[in-house]
Design an enzyme around this catalytic site. Sequence first.
Site, mmCIF file in Angstrom:
data_model
loop_
_atom_site.group_PDB
_atom_site.id
_atom_site.type_symbol
_atom_site.label_atom_id
_atom_site.label_comp_id
_atom_site.label_asym_id
_atom_site.label_seq_id
_atom_site.Cartn_x
_atom_site.Cartn_y
_atom_site.Cartn_z
ATOM 1 N N ASP A 1 0.581 6.999 -0.008
ATOM 2 C CA ASP A 1 0.095 5.847 -0.755
ATOM 3 C C ASP A 1 -1.115 6.280 -1.566
ATOM 4 O OD1 ASP A 1 -0.534 3.264 -1.626
ATOM 5 O OD2 ASP A 1 -1.739 2.853 0.158
ATOM 6 N N ASP B 1 -3.881 4.768 -4.073
ATOM 7 C CA ASP B 1 -4.412 3.473 -4.481
ATOM 8 C C ASP B 1 -5.797 3.716 -5.073
ATOM 9 O OD1 ASP B 1 -5.649 0.945 -4.505
ATOM 10 O OD2 ASP B 1 -4.359 0.259 -2.871
ATOM 11 N N ASP C 1 -4.082 7.713 0.861
ATOM 12 C CA ASP C 1 -4.572 6.931 1.992
ATOM 13 C C ASP C 1 -3.901 7.476 3.257
ATOM 14 O OD1 ASP C 1 -5.199 5.127 3.921
ATOM 15 O OD2 ASP C 1 -4.515 3.359 2.823
#
Lengths: 372, 349
Positions: free
Chosen positions: A99, A101, A279
Amino acid sequence: MNRGLDPTAIGKSFFRDYYRKLNPEDVDVSSFPMREFAFSYFEGAGMQRHEAFRTPADLSEHLRHTVPRHVYYSSAYYTNPSAKDMDAKGWQGADLVFDIDVDHVKTPCKELHDSWTCKKCGATGQGTCEKCPKCSSESIEKEVWVCETCINVARDEVLKLIEFLENDFGISKDEMSVTFSGHRGFHVHVESEAIRSLGQDGRREIVDYVKGLGLDYKQILVRVPGGFKLRFDSSASGWYGRIARWATLYSSGNELVMDLKTWQIAIEKCVSSEGAAIDEKVTVDIHRLIRLKNSLHGKTGLKAAAFSIEELESQHLLNRVKAFKGEALVEVKRVPQVVLDINLKEGRQRIPLYAALYLLLNGAEIVSFQVL
Amino acid sequence: MRSELILTDEDLRKYPFLPSAVERVKELGLTLADVASSALKSVIERAGRYIEASIRNSEIPPPAEDCDEEIVSFMVSLLILKLIGDRLLVRRFAATFARRSRFFLGGEEQDKVLYLLSSLGIKVRRAGNAFGYPLSVNVFDYLSNMPERRGSWKLVHRIVERGWVYVGKAEAIRLGEERLRTLIERRVEEIKVDGLQIPDPLYSLAEKLSSEWGTYLRKIKENWAIAGVDDWESALPPCVKTIMDSVKAGKNVPHSARFMLASFMLSVGLSVEEVLEVFRATPDFKEQIARYQIEHIAGLRGSRKKYSPYKCDNMKTLGLCVAECNVKHPLQYYWKSLRHRTTTKRDKV
């Protein structure tokens, strides 16, 4: 907010239109019957978990019927995905998911669209903030928005990650897929037999590797007359080659012999530039629920579109994730200067429908909202 | 089948877990009743000695002279472990047995090492002495079997090239040892005893070993139960202490840190109420939610699984590690400092 304006009802009616037109193959994922699905709805909080579907057609039927605000599926494969108890699900393996972000990355645009409020002393400010500069409280409420710059920063991190996966881990591009997270980043999925059964520890080690975490100069340097040099020459793959390339910026001679302090600076610079900002929690979790591709994000109204790696390198990524055509006339209080690829001003204004929906769903203070 | 040719009886004697060893015993057509018969008494005795050695944490004795006896003894050991049914003992046995195999592997030629590791399911190939390394191992096999996640084993410190990690021969063997450990554990897990006619001599041996293991465990627990731990807070490892201080100061700490603090406190014997008291200072404290979460971590809700606190590696990845304490698990630090304290107290008396 003007009377009769119900953001939930408006949002849901557009989501209904979207899911009505969606094809089953748009929501197909590998080993479909082995995945757990989860939904949250416009009505009420909480998540409905432990759902399973026989075919993508069954799922798209469910989407049309229930019009969820968020749709997730498990990165894991289960023999019994609808079991409520994790032990009874029968874990058979999981894709490797990353992920990315921009919440976790510094971007220049946050000053333009993000703001914060200290819950303790009431101080406010533009941009992002972890600790109140006035009262030092860490209890901060943030208002975050996404713009084209955010997406481009996230894309650059994805490309860094793909470089690691390909060159270091030997994963081919066919085994990777990239989807827009629906908000401020991307998810990278790796589906490969070799990875499926990898446990949490192995995945954690991959996280450390792509972030350059735990690099210890004592392990990679050796003492030589006049200072230190890398244990292996610059032709070595992995972090050795990367560090060697950065070190040339700091070294005067050809030999790459430098003192420890300079090495530490070069290594730090290399790690912060080349490490991918992922992440870690998502990658390490082998039971993770991830947003389903081509579903809509309930706080943005943007589509979790899939990107090929070539498409990622193109301009205007946002065009691929806009789910709604048309325009709207809106007025918003405390308006962010820029959202998505639209510059906003005070007062009533005519803007594309996708941007208007985003303002509405992400909780902007809407004074008026009219679809044109 | 050319590769099969290089395995001799002597090899199967040293590595009785190999697929071809299992095949060979199948061909013998032995039943459990045969194994329990007096003619094969030595097999049961040997299996018993192997398990006893792992209970006492000593080396597993050298293999039987006869290759078949060794293979069958190994298989009977696994069956007895299944009958005893204690996962910790299975892990102990797997580790000690794998250690014995590593010792043998160390004496083999490189080609045989390559062959044996491949039989264990590790993808390994010759590296032609690139950067001084004779071998390279598939990166995911490396990740699944690396014995520790720090120092020279840490992947960031290795040459990693398109899915392969360069390794020395001894390192490759060490990866094989770890792999074997997992395989033995899995083999025991997969044995189905339901419906099996277990002969009496096997049962009584399992019972005897089980009680020996129980005695050992009780002794360990007694050593660990330390009386009079009143100022337990001062024994906390620096990472947990930091989180505790932040929480007490009313700071908003991330979820992972809260989980660590709660699971740690529960692991060292504090009650849900006591843990709840500590969290009362957090800025967003809501008793009902906090209680629910703590009870969940304590295994009183949901999946009924008691969660363990993060080990040091995880703490590092999560950015919660604050010092180098030379332990692998924060709990280790805690027990060590308590133990140290009790011994110094005793010294004073």
